[in-house]
Write a protein that holds these residues in place. Structure first.
Motif, short mmCIF file in Angstrom:
data_model
loop_
_atom_site.label_atom_id
_atom_site.label_comp_id
_atom_site.label_asym_id
_atom_site.label_seq_id
_atom_site.Cartn_x
_atom_site.Cartn_y
_atom_site.Cartn_z
N VAL A 45 0.94 -1.14 0.00
CA VAL A 45 0.13 -0.04 0.01
C VAL A 45 0.81 1.38 0.01
CG1 VAL A 45 -1.82 1.38 1.24
CG2 VAL A 45 -1.90 -1.22 1.19
N LEU A 46 1.94 1.27 0.77
CA LEU A 46 2.88 2.55 0.70
C LEU A 46 3.34 2.93 -0.25
CD1 LEU A 46 4.75 2.35 4.21
CD2 LEU A 46 3.06 3.85 3.55
N PRO A 47 3.95 2.38 -1.34
CA PRO A 47 4.20 2.70 -2.63
C PRO A 47 3.23 3.33 -3.56
CG PRO A 47 5.39 0.55 -2.35
CD PRO A 47 4.24 0.76 -1.13
N LEU A 48 1.94 2.67 -3.71
CA LEU A 48 0.69 3.42 -4.01
C LEU A 48 0.31 4.47 -3.43
CD1 LEU A 48 -1.16 0.01 -4.53
CD2 LEU A 48 0.04 1.20 -6.15
N LEU A 49 0.37 4.53 -2.32
CA LEU A 49 -0.16 5.77 -1.44
C LEU A 49 1.05 6.99 -2.04
CD1 LEU A 49 -1.35 4.87 1.91
CD2 LEU A 49 -2.90 5.54 -0.17
N TRP A 50 2.16 6.75 -1.76
CA TRP A 50 3.24 7.85 -2.20
C TRP A 50 3.18 8.10 -3.59
CZ3 TRP A 50 7.82 7.20 -5.30
CH2 TRP A 50 8.76 8.23 -5.37
N MET A 51 2.87 7.24 -4.52
CA MET A 51 2.56 7.66 -6.03
C MET A 51 1.62 8.49 -6.22
SD MET A 51 1.90 5.02 -9.23
CE MET A 51 0.09 4.67 -8.44
N PHE A 52 0.40 8.22 -5.40
CA PHE A 52 -0.75 9.19 -5.68
C PHE A 52 -0.69 10.58 -5.16
CE2 PHE A 52 -3.24 5.13 -6.35
CZ PHE A 52 -3.89 5.52 -7.18
N VAL A 53 -0.02 10.48 -3.85
CA VAL A 53 0.48 11.82 -3.27
C VAL A 53 1.19 12.50 -4.17
CG1 VAL A 53 1.53 12.88 -1.35
CG2 VAL A 53 -0.25 11.09 -0.85
N SER A 54 2.36 11.90 -4.62
CA SER A 54 3.23 12.74 -5.50
C SER A 54 2.73 13.12 -6.72
CB SER A 54 4.61 11.64 -5.80
OG SER A 54 5.16 11.34 -4.64
N SER A 55 1.86 12.66 -7.26
CA SER A 55 1.20 13.00 -8.46
C SER A 55 0.50 14.60 -8.21
CB SER A 55 0.12 11.93 -9.14
OG SER A 55 -1.15 11.76 -8.16
N PHE A 56 -0.02 14.91 -7.09
CA PHE A 56 -0.45 16.20 -6.74
C PHE A 56 0.45 17.23 -6.35
CE2 PHE A 56 -4.12 12.93 -6.11
CZ PHE A 56 -4.99 13.60 -7.08
N LYS A 57 1.76 16.93 -6.30
CA LYS A 57 2.66 17.73 -6.05
C LYS A 57 3.39 18.34 -7.29
CE LYS A 57 5.28 16.16 -2.55
NZ LYS A 57 6.08 15.39 -1.80
N SER A 58 4.07 19.60 -7.06
CA SER A 58 5.00 20.27 -7.92
C SER A 58 6.20 19.28 -7.92
CB SER A 58 5.18 21.61 -7.71
OG SER A 58 5.76 21.80 -6.45
N SER A 257 11.54 9.81 -22.29
CA SER A 257 11.40 11.10 -22.63
C SER A 257 11.82 12.27 -21.73
CB SER A 257 10.15 11.42 -23.34
OG SER A 257 9.00 11.52 -22.60
N GLN A 258 11.74 11.77 -20.30
CA GLN A 258 12.11 12.52 -19.21
C GLN A 258 13.34 13.30 -19.61
OE1 GLN A 258 9.83 13.91 -16.67
NE2 GLN A 258 8.48 12.81 -18.05
N GLY A 259 14.44 12.49 -19.74
CA GLY A 259 15.84 13.10 -20.11
C GLY A 259 16.20 13.88 -18.88
N TYR A 260 16.79 14.96 -18.99
CA TYR A 260 16.97 15.89 -17.98
C TYR A 260 15.98 16.74 -17.61
CZ TYR A 260 21.81 14.05 -18.78
OH TYR A 260 22.73 13.26 -19.04
N ALA A 261 14.76 16.73 -17.96
CA ALA A 261 13.75 17.64 -17.92
C ALA A 261 13.33 17.36 -16.32
CB ALA A 261 12.70 17.48 -18.90
N GLY A 262 13.09 16.07 -15.99
CA GLY A 262 12.80 15.77 -14.70
C GLY A 262 11.21 16.37 -14.25
N ASP A 263 9.96 16.01 -15.32
CA ASP A 263 8.89 16.16 -15.02
C ASP A 263 8.25 15.05 -14.27
OD1 ASP A 263 6.51 17.26 -14.85
OD2 ASP A 263 6.00 17.56 -17.05
N TYR A 264 8.77 15.05 -12.88
CA TYR A 264 8.19 13.74 -12.18
C TYR A 264 6.81 13.78 -11.94
CZ TYR A 264 13.21 13.35 -12.01
OH TYR A 264 14.68 13.07 -12.19
N ALA A 265 6.07 14.97 -11.82
CA ALA A 265 4.91 14.88 -11.43
C ALA A 265 3.94 14.63 -12.51
CB ALA A 265 4.58 16.40 -11.08
#
Length: 299
Positions: A45-58, A257-265
């Motif tokens: 559960v923790l990785p899923l929660l961390w992924m969902f929370v990170s999707s709403f962060k900058s 395609s992220q490369g060095y852009a780093g659009d992790y959100a």
């Protein structure tokens, strides 16, 4: 005091010490089993929660405080993932492919399993073991010949080719599971339907399939999860036109395609979109899955 009164304390004294070690062993086993399940739940559960929370962060919040909560909910991450990264198009493509492959697998697997379970004919066991033997071969061992077969058939880079391959690789497990399930169904009901004038075709679709509903739902859910999460086959058989890619290919292209852009959100938002159907299917049909897995033992 009678003889029975004297014997009662003796019997109680002799039975209680024998019961205590058994109860202690059961208690220790329950503690270890519940502890293991708790650890397993946390790790899942923790990785899923961390992924969902990170999707709403900058992106700055993800890099500065990866375990913290977002100050504000950035819904634009989901919008950018759906539109700019074309996750929406890949999502719809996956729905089309998975719906077609699961439907084809269930129709072919249910009919074959019913014949293997209910009819006697020469070579039945041999053909059945040919189906089940497909469980022994991993997908990656047949990638090269499968590539040439699909290309020579003119189905390379098409949804039809991918649907047929998905169905072919899901048939062994489907036939194996449903054959055992059809054997648990009562024979008296089928015999009564035949006596009443029901033909074999109507017997299968009007009587046996409704009775086998728990098993059908369980296998359909397993096939849906397998097809939805499939990555290797689309990468090999769906090269070329990006408009026909499925969700796994789109997510892989987004991560590369992220490369060095780093659009992790945006990447976390795309992953969350891909996980939502799996969670929805499990939450909606978890009771049917459990009843389908235990129906054969209860009958």
């Amino acid at each position: 005091m009678t003889t029975l009164d004297k014997a009662a304390p003796i019997a109680a004294a002799t039975t209680k010490p024998a019961d205590r070690p058994v109860r202690r062993e059961l208690g220790v086993a329950n503690v270890f089993s519940h502890g293991f399940l708790l650890v397993w739940a946390v790790l899942t559960v923790l990785p899923l929660l961390w992924m969902f929370v990170s999707s709403f962060k900058s992106n700055g919040e993800i890099l500065a405080d990866p375990w913290g909560l977002p100050e504000t909910l950035h819904w634009d991450n989901w919008v950018r993932a759906w539109t700019d990264a074309h996750i929406g198009r890949y999502f719809l493509n996956s729905l089309v492919v998975v719906a077609g492959s699961v439907s084809l697998t269930m129709v072919m697997g249910a009919t074959a399993a019913y014949v293997f379970a209910r009819y006697e004919f020469r070579g039945r066991q041999f053909v059945y073991y040919l189906f089940v033997g497909g469980l022994m071969f991993p997908v990656f061992l047949a990638l090269v010949p499968l590539f040439f077969v699909v290309r020579n058939a003119g189905l390379f880079g098409t949804w039809t080719g991918l649907i047929l391959v998905y169905a072919a690789y899901s048939l062994p497990f489907t036939v194996f599971f449903l054959t055992a399930f059809f054997r648990t169904l009562p024979t008296s009901v089928a015999e009564a339907a035949l006596v009443d004038g029901c033909g074999h075709f109507r017997l299968f679709f009007r009587v046996m399939l409704p009775m086998a509903r728990p098993g059908l739902i369980s296998v359909a859910i397993f096939n849906f999860l397998t097809h939805w999460n499939q990555f290797l086959l689309p990468q090999v058989l769906m090269q070329g036109d990006e408009s026909k890619w499925v969700l796994a290919q789109g997510l892989f292209a987004l991560s590369v395609s992220q490369g060095y852009a780093g659009d992790y959100a945006r990447l976390f938002a795309g992953l969350s979109i891909a996980v939502l159907p799996v969670l929805a299917v499990y939450v909606a049909f978890q009771r049917q899955v459990q009843s389908g897995l235990t129906a054969g033992q209860l009958k």
